[in-house]
Design a protein around this motif. Sequence first.
Motif, PDB file in Angstrom:
ATOM      1  N   ALA A   1      19.907 -14.803   4.042  1.00  0.00           N
ATOM      2  CA  ALA A   1      19.509 -15.476   2.820  1.00  0.00           C
ATOM      3  C   ALA A   1      20.721 -15.757   1.932  1.00  0.00           C
ATOM      4  N   LEU A   2      21.662 -14.825   1.847  1.00  0.00           N
ATOM      5  CA  LEU A   2      22.846 -15.005   1.011  1.00  0.00           C
ATOM      6  C   LEU A   2      23.677 -16.190   1.501  1.00  0.00           C
ATOM      7  N   VAL A   3      23.955 -16.230   2.791  1.00  0.00           N
ATOM      8  CA  VAL A   3      24.774 -17.313   3.354  1.00  0.00           C
ATOM      9  C   VAL A   3      24.093 -18.654   3.117  1.00  0.00           C
ATOM     10  N   GLU A   4      22.798 -18.720   3.393  1.00  0.00           N
ATOM     11  CA  GLU A   4      22.063 -19.965   3.203  1.00  0.00           C
ATOM     12  C   GLU A   4      22.047 -20.383   1.737  1.00  0.00           C
ATOM     13  N   HIS A   5      21.856 -19.410   0.849  1.00  0.00           N
ATOM     14  CA  HIS A   5      21.825 -19.702  -0.593  1.00  0.00           C
ATOM     15  C   HIS A   5      23.138 -20.339  -1.047  1.00  0.00           C
ATOM     16  N   PHE A   6      24.242 -19.726  -0.695  1.00  0.00           N
ATOM     17  CA  PHE A   6      25.536 -20.229  -1.168  1.00  0.00           C
ATOM     18  C   PHE A   6      25.935 -21.527  -0.474  1.00  0.00           C
ATOM     19  N   ASN A   7      25.680 -21.634   0.828  1.00  0.00           N
ATOM     20  CA  ASN A   7      26.046 -22.865   1.528  1.00  0.00           C
ATOM     21  C   ASN A   7      25.172 -24.044   1.097  1.00  0.00           C
ATOM     22  N   SER A   8      23.901 -23.792   0.773  1.00  0.00           N
ATOM     23  CA  SER A   8      23.010 -24.886   0.381  1.00  0.00           C
ATOM     24  C   SER A   8      23.395 -25.479  -0.971  1.00  0.00           C
ATOM     25  N   LEU A  15      33.194 -22.253   2.881  1.00  0.00           N
ATOM     26  CA  LEU A  15      31.911 -22.168   3.563  1.00  0.00           C
ATOM     27  C   LEU A  15      31.728 -20.720   3.992  1.00  0.00           C
ATOM     28  N   LEU A  16      30.505 -20.214   3.891  1.00  0.00           N
ATOM     29  CA  LEU A  16      30.221 -18.862   4.385  1.00  0.00           C
ATOM     30  C   LEU A  16      29.619 -18.968   5.779  1.00  0.00           C
ATOM     31  N   ARG A  17      29.977 -18.034   6.634  1.00  0.00           N
ATOM     32  CA  ARG A  17      29.436 -17.997   7.991  1.00  0.00           C
ATOM     33  C   ARG A  17      28.945 -16.584   8.273  1.00  0.00           C
ATOM     34  N   PRO A  18      27.716 -16.450   8.796  1.00  0.00           N
ATOM     35  CA  PRO A  18      27.199 -15.110   9.097  1.00  0.00           C
ATOM     36  C   PRO A  18      28.100 -14.383  10.094  1.00  0.00           C
ATOM     37  N   ALA A  19      28.181 -13.076   9.942  1.00  0.00           N
ATOM     38  CA  ALA A  19      28.957 -12.238  10.857  1.00  0.00           C
ATOM     39  C   ALA A  19      28.122 -11.003  11.183  1.00  0.00           C
ATOM     40  N   GLU A  57      27.117 -11.033  -8.588  1.00  0.00           N
ATOM     41  CA  GLU A  57      25.957 -11.321  -9.432  1.00  0.00           C
ATOM     42  C   GLU A  57      24.699 -11.535  -8.586  1.00  0.00           C
ATOM     43  N   TYR A  58      24.817 -12.323  -7.528  1.00  0.00           N
ATOM     44  CA  TYR A  58      23.678 -12.616  -6.653  1.00  0.00           C
ATOM     45  C   TYR A  58      23.186 -11.356  -5.938  1.00  0.00           C
ATOM     46  N   ILE A  59      24.105 -10.600  -5.362  1.00  0.00           N
ATOM     47  CA  ILE A  59      23.729  -9.393  -4.616  1.00  0.00           C
ATOM     48  C   ILE A  59      23.084  -8.367  -5.542  1.00  0.00           C
ATOM     49  N   SER A  60      23.620  -8.196  -6.735  1.00  0.00           N
ATOM     50  CA  SER A  60      23.055  -7.210  -7.657  1.00  0.00           C
ATOM     51  C   SER A  60      21.653  -7.608  -8.113  1.00  0.00           C
TER      52      SER A  60
END
Length: 125
Positions: A1-8, A15-19, A57-60
């Motif tokens: 969800a985090l990667v999709e949120h920021f990339n969208s 760019l963020l890529r899942p790992a 901020e997003y993670i918290s």
Amino acid sequence: ALVEHFNSRGIDGALLRPAYFVPTFSKHKGTLCRGFQIHILDRERFKPFRLGLELVEYISKTHGEFKYLGESENESEAREQKLSIDRLLGSRELRVGDFELEKFLEEEESKLAAFKQKASRYYLY
């Protein structure tokens, strides 16, 4: 969800890529862990400080179990503590919820410009 949120919504210059990985030691040894990689696409446009603040901020806000290192379990005590993140940012705002990213970044940019002007006479080149 985090990667999709920021990339969208787009990250300037990155760019963020899942790992996914399985640690071979530490308390998570043998457990599948998820994270992300930050791919810098344009180093002139990428703002790592901004992305770092946005990520924290997003993670918290989206992960109830998130705690800052050393933060008290007692909410009123936690508000009064002075943690490393507070010292780094010069404020408790990010941690206690009164944080406005754009306002904070504008203030920091202003401080940085003043510092650069003051320090410029010491530059050798």
